[in-house]
Design an enzyme around this catalytic site. Structure first.
Site, PDB file in Angstrom:
ATOM      1  N   SER A  18      -6.435  -6.936  -6.826  1.00  9.05           N
ATOM      2  CA  SER A  18      -7.273  -7.798  -5.966  1.00  9.05           C
ATOM      3  C   SER A  18      -8.672  -7.881  -6.563  1.00  9.05           C
ATOM      4  O   SER A  18      -9.157  -6.904  -7.152  1.00  9.05           O
ATOM      5  CB  SER A  18      -7.363  -7.189  -4.567  1.00  9.05           C
ATOM      6  OG  SER A  18      -8.384  -7.812  -3.822  1.00  9.05           O
ATOM      7  N   ASN A  22       4.169  -5.496  -5.513  1.00  9.80           N
ATOM      8  CA  ASN A  22       3.281  -6.374  -4.740  1.00  9.80           C
ATOM      9  C   ASN A  22       2.696  -5.717  -3.490  1.00  9.80           C
ATOM     10  O   ASN A  22       1.679  -6.175  -2.974  1.00  9.80           O
ATOM     11  CB  ASN A  22       4.081  -7.629  -4.347  1.00  9.80           C
ATOM     12  CG  ASN A  22       3.451  -8.392  -3.203  1.00  9.80           C
ATOM     13  OD1 ASN A  22       2.401  -9.026  -3.362  1.00  9.80           O
ATOM     14  ND2 ASN A  22       4.051  -8.308  -2.016  1.00  9.80           N
ATOM     15  N   TYR A  62      -9.698   0.620  -0.818  1.00  5.25           N
ATOM     16  CA  TYR A  62      -8.963  -0.536  -1.357  1.00  5.25           C
ATOM     17  C   TYR A  62      -9.508  -0.858  -2.751  1.00  5.25           C
ATOM     18  O   TYR A  62      -8.736  -1.042  -3.701  1.00  5.25           O
ATOM     19  CB  TYR A  62      -9.151  -1.724  -0.419  1.00  5.25           C
ATOM     20  CG  TYR A  62      -8.342  -2.967  -0.759  1.00  5.25           C
ATOM     21  CD1 TYR A  62      -6.952  -2.954  -0.690  1.00  5.25           C
ATOM     22  CD2 TYR A  62      -8.977  -4.155  -1.121  1.00  5.25           C
ATOM     23  CE1 TYR A  62      -6.210  -4.097  -0.977  1.00  5.25           C
ATOM     24  CE2 TYR A  62      -8.246  -5.304  -1.399  1.00  5.25           C
ATOM     25  CZ  TYR A  62      -6.866  -5.269  -1.325  1.00  5.25           C
ATOM     26  OH  TYR A  62      -6.139  -6.409  -1.609  1.00  5.25           O
ATOM     27  N   ALA A  63     -10.860  -0.900  -2.865  1.00  5.10           N
ATOM     28  CA  ALA A  63     -11.479  -1.189  -4.160  1.00  5.10           C
ATOM     29  C   ALA A  63     -11.037  -0.168  -5.203  1.00  5.10           C
ATOM     30  O   ALA A  63     -10.632  -0.518  -6.317  1.00  5.10           O
ATOM     31  CB  ALA A  63     -13.002  -1.187  -4.018  1.00  5.10           C
ATOM     32  N   ALA A  64     -11.100   1.103  -4.839  1.00  4.57           N
ATOM     33  CA  ALA A  64     -10.764   2.165  -5.796  1.00  4.57           C
ATOM     34  C   ALA A  64      -9.286   2.105  -6.183  1.00  4.57           C
ATOM     35  O   ALA A  64      -8.924   2.232  -7.360  1.00  4.57           O
ATOM     36  CB  ALA A  64     -11.094   3.525  -5.190  1.00  4.57           C
ATOM     37  N   SER A  65      -8.416   1.884  -5.203  1.00  2.00           N
ATOM     38  CA  SER A  65      -6.984   1.886  -5.514  1.00  2.00           C
ATOM     39  C   SER A  65      -6.587   0.647  -6.311  1.00  2.00           C
ATOM     40  O   SER A  65      -5.771   0.735  -7.237  1.00  2.00           O
ATOM     41  CB  SER A  65      -6.154   2.003  -4.231  1.00  2.00           C
ATOM     42  OG  SER A  65      -6.551   1.045  -3.278  1.00  2.00           O
ATOM     43  N   LYS A  66      -7.182  -0.517  -6.007  1.00  7.29           N
ATOM     44  CA  LYS A  66      -6.835  -1.720  -6.768  1.00  7.29           C
ATOM     45  C   LYS A  66      -7.435  -1.685  -8.175  1.00  7.29           C
ATOM     46  O   LYS A  66      -6.861  -2.252  -9.115  1.00  7.29           O
ATOM     47  CB  LYS A  66      -7.285  -2.971  -6.016  1.00  7.29           C
ATOM     48  CG  LYS A  66      -6.470  -3.256  -4.746  1.00  7.29           C
ATOM     49  CD  LYS A  66      -5.008  -3.564  -5.045  1.00  7.29           C
ATOM     50  CE  LYS A  66      -4.283  -4.189  -3.861  1.00  7.29           C
ATOM     51  NZ  LYS A  66      -2.853  -4.474  -4.146  1.00  7.29           N
ATOM     52  N   VAL A 115       7.776   1.910  -0.115  1.00  7.21           N
ATOM     53  CA  VAL A 115       7.394   2.095  -1.525  1.00  7.21           C
ATOM     54  C   VAL A 115       6.389   3.232  -1.737  1.00  7.21           C
ATOM     55  O   VAL A 115       6.004   3.502  -2.866  1.00  7.21           O
ATOM     56  CB  VAL A 115       6.836   0.791  -2.153  1.00  7.21           C
ATOM     57  CG1 VAL A 115       7.900  -0.277  -2.230  1.00  7.21           C
ATOM     58  CG2 VAL A 115       5.602   0.307  -1.428  1.00  7.21           C
TER      59      VAL A 115
HETATM   60  N1  LIG Z   1      -3.852 -12.165   1.005  1.00 10.62           N
HETATM   61  C1  LIG Z   1      -4.921 -12.015   0.245  1.00 10.62           C
HETATM   62  O1  LIG Z   1      -5.978 -12.650   0.454  1.00 10.62           O
HETATM   63  C2  LIG Z   1      -4.884 -11.064  -0.930  1.00 10.62           C
HETATM   64  C3  LIG Z   1      -5.989 -11.027  -1.786  1.00 10.62           C
HETATM   65  C4  LIG Z   1      -5.978 -10.153  -2.862  1.00 10.62           C
HETATM   66  C5  LIG Z   1      -4.878  -9.329  -3.064  1.00 10.62           C
HETATM   67  N2  LIG Z   1      -3.825  -9.369  -2.218  1.00 10.62           N
HETATM   68  C6  LIG Z   1      -2.707  -8.457  -2.474  1.00 10.62           C
HETATM   69  O2  LIG Z   1      -1.479  -9.151  -2.504  1.00 10.62           O
HETATM   70  C7  LIG Z   1      -0.429  -8.295  -2.042  1.00 10.62           C
HETATM   71  C8  LIG Z   1       0.354  -8.958  -0.941  1.00 10.62           C
HETATM   72  O3  LIG Z   1      -0.543  -9.426   0.027  1.00 10.62           O
HETATM   73  P1  LIG Z   1      -0.075 -10.353   1.242  1.00 10.62           P
HETATM   74  O4  LIG Z   1      -1.296 -10.963   1.799  1.00 10.62           O
HETATM   75  O5  LIG Z   1       1.044 -11.224   0.800  1.00 10.62           O
HETATM   76  O6  LIG Z   1       0.427  -9.208   2.269  1.00 10.62           O
HETATM   77  P2  LIG Z   1       1.516  -9.142   3.382  1.00 10.62           P
HETATM   78  O7  LIG Z   1       0.998  -8.033   4.244  1.00 10.62           O
HETATM   79  O8  LIG Z   1       1.809 -10.476   4.007  1.00 10.62           O
HETATM   80  O9  LIG Z   1       2.842  -8.693   2.645  1.00 10.62           O
HETATM   81  C9  LIG Z   1       3.032  -7.402   2.272  1.00 10.62           C
HETATM   82  C10 LIG Z   1       4.439  -6.959   2.651  1.00 10.62           C
HETATM   83  O10 LIG Z   1       4.514  -5.590   2.270  1.00 10.62           O
HETATM   84  C11 LIG Z   1       5.249  -4.893   3.259  1.00 10.62           C
HETATM   85  N3  LIG Z   1       4.900  -3.474   3.221  1.00 10.62           N
HETATM   86  C12 LIG Z   1       3.791  -2.881   3.720  1.00 10.62           C
HETATM   87  N4  LIG Z   1       3.855  -1.553   3.503  1.00 10.62           N
HETATM   88  C13 LIG Z   1       5.016  -1.312   2.836  1.00 10.62           C
HETATM   89  C14 LIG Z   1       5.640  -0.149   2.332  1.00 10.62           C
HETATM   90  N5  LIG Z   1       5.074   1.070   2.453  1.00 10.62           N
HETATM   91  N6  LIG Z   1       6.822  -0.268   1.688  1.00 10.62           N
HETATM   92  C15 LIG Z   1       7.415  -1.488   1.556  1.00 10.62           C
HETATM   93  N7  LIG Z   1       6.880  -2.625   2.026  1.00 10.62           N
HETATM   94  C16 LIG Z   1       5.683  -2.541   2.652  1.00 10.62           C
HETATM   95  C17 LIG Z   1       4.855  -5.561   4.570  1.00 10.62           C
HETATM   96  O11 LIG Z   1       5.838  -5.313   5.575  1.00 10.62           O
HETATM   97  C18 LIG Z   1       4.744  -7.024   4.171  1.00 10.62           C
HETATM   98  O12 LIG Z   1       5.953  -7.714   4.399  1.00 10.62           O
HETATM   99  C19 LIG Z   1      -1.109  -6.987  -1.632  1.00 10.62           C
HETATM  100  O13 LIG Z   1      -1.048  -6.063  -2.686  1.00 10.62           O
HETATM  101  C20 LIG Z   1      -2.550  -7.418  -1.392  1.00 10.62           C
HETATM  102  O14 LIG Z   1      -3.463  -6.339  -1.544  1.00 10.62           O
HETATM  103  C21 LIG Z   1      -3.800 -10.221  -1.149  1.00 10.62           C
END
Ligand SMILES: NC(=O)c1ccc[n+]([C@@H]2O[C@H](COP(=O)([O-])OP(=O)(O)OC[C@H]3O[C@@H](n4cnc5c(N)ncnc54)[C@H](O)[C@@H]3O)[C@@H](O)[C@H]2O)c1
Length: 275
Positions: free
Chosen positions: A153, A96, A169-173, A70
């Site tokens: 986030s 996501n 991460y902070a800036a991008s989110k 992505v």
């Molecule tokens: N887990 C947490 O505590 C938390 C907290 C706040 C925000 N988030 C946000 O939620 C979202 C998902 O988090 P998660 O914990 O489920 O993560 P995760 O890493 O389990 O899932 C993310 C998926 O994205 C895929 N991915 C990574 N780079 C990619 C790319 N360039 N193109 C396509 N796919 C790609 C990975 O292979 C993985 O399957 C993220 O945006 C994360 O920042 C998570």
């Protein structure tokens, strides 16, 4: 309530870094349980196969998907084209994909900064870039436009004293929040809603697979206990808490909701220590 019957959802990061449920994987399955045809994309073939298996295990016949990076415009365009060729339309886009890398402006390399912006912010831009014209065409043809949900986030809202620093991460989110609001207003007359889900401290496989080593925790159990204790509710949320927020914002029940955020954090951003 919250029916997705007859809708097509394009979900990015539909896999998960480890066994169990990441936010995108749970959202893909939940949208399908509610009747949506789901097109899931992920950069990791194995992770995508595990999500396909989860659909199979639940008897959900609504799965389509492919490998896609992505952060690469041509890759997103090709995946979107395949989804439309298969299902004919896209009603829901869930941007996501994301992840954090530690570092402040001094300790972080320029490369890591740029990669963080790409994976967390450019990814949402590219999803919108290729899907918005499709939703707009659907609306102009007299049908419904669509709903876009970006995932941010609380890591862009509150910051730990003497704790982990993730400047990029902070800036991008934070960029995701402004990008979502601005895109929502740009498309407000075109039947397209754009909102952001803002997860807090969640227990996804990410904790065991990446954060334990990144945060220098003695063990995953120790880190999990610490993360539970840090939340006012006394426990982390999980991927299903995020998925339910995504489902709501994607649904017709949220038809009057756009250009805003839904924070899913067990009260974390509103709380402060007693003094
Ligand atoms: N887990 C947490 O505590 C938390 C907290 C706040 C925000 N988030 C946000 O939620 C979202 C998902 O988090 P998660 O914990 O489920 O993560 P995760 O890493 O389990 O899932 C993310 C998926 O994205 C895929 N991915 C990574 N780079 C990619 C790319 N360039 N193109 C396509 N796919 C790609 C990975 O292979 C993985 O399957 C993220 O945006 C994360 O920042 C998570």
């Amino acid at each position: 309530m919250l029916s997705m019957a007859g809708k097509v959802a394009f979900v990015t990061g539909a896999g998960s870094v480890g066994n169990g449920w990441g936010n995108g994987k749970a959202a893909a399955v939940l949208l399908a349980r509610q009747g949506a045809d789901v097109f899931g994309v992920d950069i990791n073939d194995e992770a995508l196969a595990a999500t396909k298996q989860a659909f199979h295990d639940e008897g959900l016949a609504h799965w389509g998907g492919r490998r896609c990076d992505v952060t690469d415009s041509a890759s997103v365009r090709d995946a979107v084209e395949e989804c439309v060729a298969r299902y004919g339309r896209i009603d829901v886009l869930v941007n996501n994909v994301g992840g954090s890398a530690p570092g402040d402006p001094v300790t972080m390399s320029e490369d890591t900064w740029r990669t963080q912006i790409d994976i967390n912010l450019t990814s949402a831009f590219l999803g919108c870039k290729h899907v918005l014209p499709i939703m707009e065409r659907q609306f102009e043809a007299g049908g419904r436009g669509g709903a876009i949900i970006n995932v941010s986030s609380i890591g862009c809202m509150t910051f730990q004293v003497d704790g982990r620093v993730s400047s990029a991460y902070a800036a991008s989110k934070a960029g995701v929040l402004a990008f979502s609001r601005s895109t929502a207003i740009a498309y407000i007359k075109k039947g397209i809603r754009v909102n952001t889900v803002v997860p807090g401290v969640m227990h996804t496989p990410l904790v065991e697979y990446r954060l334990t080593s990144q945060l220098g925790a003695a063990s995953a159990e120790e880190l999990i206990a610490r993360r539970h204790a840090s939340v006012p509710m006394g426990r982390m949320g999980d991927a299903w808490d995020v998925a339910h927020a995504i489902l709501f914002l994607a649904s017709d029940e949220a038809r009057y909701i756009t250009a805003t955020e839904l924070v899913v954090d067990g009260g974390m951003t509103a709380a402060r220590p007693a003094s």
